[in-house]
Design a protein around this motif. Structure first.
Motif, PDB file in Angstrom:
ATOM      1  N   UNK A   1      23.360  38.134  48.091  1.00  0.00           N
ATOM      2  CA  UNK A   1      22.256  39.085  47.962  1.00  0.00           C
ATOM      3  C   UNK A   1      21.970  39.430  46.508  1.00  0.00           C
ATOM      4  N   UNK A   2      23.019  39.438  45.680  1.00  0.00           N
ATOM      5  CA  UNK A   2      22.857  39.821  44.278  1.00  0.00           C
ATOM      6  C   UNK A   2      22.542  38.636  43.361  1.00  0.00           C
ATOM      7  N   UNK A   3      22.474  37.428  43.919  1.00  0.00           N
ATOM      8  CA  UNK A   3      22.061  36.296  43.103  1.00  0.00           C
ATOM      9  C   UNK A   3      23.144  35.297  42.750  1.00  0.00           C
ATOM     10  N   UNK A   4      24.221  35.243  43.503  1.00  0.00           N
ATOM     11  CA  UNK A   4      25.281  34.263  43.244  1.00  0.00           C
ATOM     12  C   UNK A   4      24.911  32.965  43.966  1.00  0.00           C
ATOM     13  N   UNK A   5      24.057  32.148  43.319  1.00  0.00           N
ATOM     14  CA  UNK A   5      23.483  30.971  43.953  1.00  0.00           C
ATOM     15  C   UNK A   5      24.084  29.653  43.478  1.00  0.00           C
ATOM     16  N   UNK A   6      25.005  29.693  42.535  1.00  0.00           N
ATOM     17  CA  UNK A   6      25.599  28.455  42.037  1.00  0.00           C
ATOM     18  C   UNK A   6      26.626  27.937  43.045  1.00  0.00           C
TER      19      UNK A   6
ATOM     20  N   UNK B   1      29.885  35.772  36.632  1.00  0.00           N
ATOM     21  CA  UNK B   1      28.853  36.592  37.274  1.00  0.00           C
ATOM     22  C   UNK B   1      29.395  37.252  38.533  1.00  0.00           C
ATOM     23  N   UNK B   2      30.191  36.535  39.296  1.00  0.00           N
ATOM     24  CA  UNK B   2      30.804  37.127  40.488  1.00  0.00           C
ATOM     25  C   UNK B   2      31.786  38.227  40.102  1.00  0.00           C
ATOM     26  N   UNK B   3      32.559  37.989  39.049  1.00  0.00           N
ATOM     27  CA  UNK B   3      33.554  38.973  38.618  1.00  0.00           C
ATOM     28  C   UNK B   3      32.905  40.290  38.199  1.00  0.00           C
ATOM     29  N   UNK B   4      31.661  40.234  37.728  1.00  0.00           N
ATOM     30  CA  UNK B   4      30.978  41.437  37.240  1.00  0.00           C
ATOM     31  C   UNK B   4      30.213  42.184  38.335  1.00  0.00           C
ATOM     32  N   UNK B   5      30.168  41.640  39.536  1.00  0.00           N
ATOM     33  CA  UNK B   5      29.361  42.247  40.606  1.00  0.00           C
ATOM     34  C   UNK B   5      30.047  43.429  41.262  1.00  0.00           C
ATOM     35  N   UNK B   6      29.241  44.386  41.722  1.00  0.00           N
ATOM     36  CA  UNK B   6      29.728  45.471  42.562  1.00  0.00           C
ATOM     37  C   UNK B   6      29.582  45.022  44.010  1.00  0.00           C
ATOM     38  N   UNK B   7      30.585  44.340  44.495  1.00  0.00           N
ATOM     39  CA  UNK B   7      30.516  43.749  45.830  1.00  0.00           C
ATOM     40  C   UNK B   7      30.503  44.815  46.920  1.00  0.00           C
TER      41      UNK B   7
ATOM     42  N   UNK C   1      38.575  32.757  53.745  1.00  0.00           N
ATOM     43  CA  UNK C   1      37.509  33.094  52.805  1.00  0.00           C
ATOM     44  C   UNK C   1      37.798  32.474  51.445  1.00  0.00           C
ATOM     45  N   UNK C   2      36.797  31.752  50.894  1.00  0.00           N
ATOM     46  CA  UNK C   2      36.898  31.131  49.584  1.00  0.00           C
ATOM     47  C   UNK C   2      35.929  31.839  48.647  1.00  0.00           C
ATOM     48  N   UNK C   3      36.430  32.412  47.555  1.00  0.00           N
ATOM     49  CA  UNK C   3      35.608  33.194  46.641  1.00  0.00           C
ATOM     50  C   UNK C   3      35.220  32.396  45.398  1.00  0.00           C
ATOM     51  N   UNK C   4      34.057  32.693  44.810  1.00  0.00           N
ATOM     52  CA  UNK C   4      33.675  32.061  43.540  1.00  0.00           C
ATOM     53  C   UNK C   4      34.603  32.506  42.419  1.00  0.00           C
ATOM     54  N   UNK C   5      34.679  31.703  41.372  1.00  0.00           N
ATOM     55  CA  UNK C   5      35.499  32.061  40.205  1.00  0.00           C
ATOM     56  C   UNK C   5      34.626  32.291  38.971  1.00  0.00           C
ATOM     57  N   UNK C   6      33.329  32.503  39.177  1.00  0.00           N
ATOM     58  CA  UNK C   6      32.402  32.641  38.051  1.00  0.00           C
ATOM     59  C   UNK C   6      32.490  34.027  37.420  1.00  0.00           C
TER      60      UNK C   6
END
Length: 270
Positions: A42-47, A247-253, A240-245
């Motif tokens: 939803x926040x734009x993690x499209x890679x 941008x993901x680390x900076x998100x308020x999930x 569950x497999x999480x991104x390591x980017x």
């Protein structure tokens, strides 16, 4: 060869076989494999960061999207298809990357049942929930369903590929394309998540459609079933497999995005 050496050799052989088997991914019918989080998408993690080939290692049925949010995924009978923004459908190769998806090995261990005259998508969801209530009566586990048959009406959508800096999905939804089809045969691939996974996945049913000739498909917005069959299975294990980017680390999930989710998942503008 001495007896002691024969015993040692046998032990080494057994250990080697154990290690080889232990390192092999064997899909299980009761396991759901998820790539990333709904709130991240939803926040734009499209890679994309997991390949289609890896997704196939964990199942034969699923839904999701592709690198840069390019189209809608329908994972059916071991093949991964992309419903593109121009309304066409393309079979994907194993190298394509995925930013968000769910997959499982489909086993209809809950119900197999013929259906007729399902008027709309909300009735479809209610009817599938009734099947759960009649069988397991457990809405705290995950479910997967295939609804195959003849549809008098289907409405689907897809979204275009994005460029950085990525905008939130709610903004991109304004440029989605919708397609309507009449008297079409096909299959709905549907996943149901329990309420407590809000933000991780979409609570309730999430449905994608693919026509039997593999030429039409997308995220399902409307459907009227003339006749067909539902097959449903349940899943009690979650991976569950999480991104390591960065941008993901900076998100308020943990941010509450329920209103945003409903506006995106609902029927688009006429």
């Amino acid at each position: 060869m001495k007896a002691g050496n024969r015993v040692l050799s046998a032990v080494v052989l057994v250990l080697c076989l154990f290690l080889v088997c232990g390192c092999t991914s064997v899909p299980k019918e009761d396991n759901i494999y998820q790539v990333s989080l709904l709130n991240a998408l939803l926040q734009g993690e499209y890679d994309g960061f997991i390949s289609v080939g890896t997704l196939k290692d964990h199942g034969d049925t699923g839904i999701g999207t592709f690198d840069t949010l390019d189209g809608e995924m329908i994972f059916l009978d071991g093949n991964v298809y992309k419903a593109k923004v121009d309304g066409t459908v393309e079979l994907m190769d194993d190298q394509m990357l995925v930013p968000f998806a769910v997959a499982t090995t489909f086993e209809p261990d809950v119900i197999v049942k013929p259906w007729t005259a399902i008027a709309d998508i909300e009735t479809l969801k209610t009817t599938m929930d009734a099947c759960i209530a009649e069988t397991t009566n457990d809405f705290n586990r995950f479910y997967v369903a295939k609804v195959s048959g003849t549809f008098s009406h289907v409405r689907v959508r897809s979204v275009p590929s994005q460029e950085k800096p990525y905008r939130p999905l709610s903004v991109i939804a304004e440029s989605q394309r919708e397609f309507e089809y009449e008297q079409v045969e096909g299959t709905i691939v549907a996943f149901r998540s329990p309420d407590y996974v809000e933000g991780i996945n979409l609570p309730g049913w999430h449905l994608h459609f693919l026509s039997v000739d593999k030429s039409k498909g997308g995220h399902l917005l409307e459907a009227s079933l003339v006749q067909g069959k539902i097959k449903m299975g349940d899943m009690k294990e979650f991976q569950l497999i999480l991104p390591s980017s960065s941008s993901f680390a900076a998100m308020d999930i943990a941010e509450d995005r329920r209103e945003e989710t409903q506006s995106i998942e609902g029927v688009g503008r006429p």
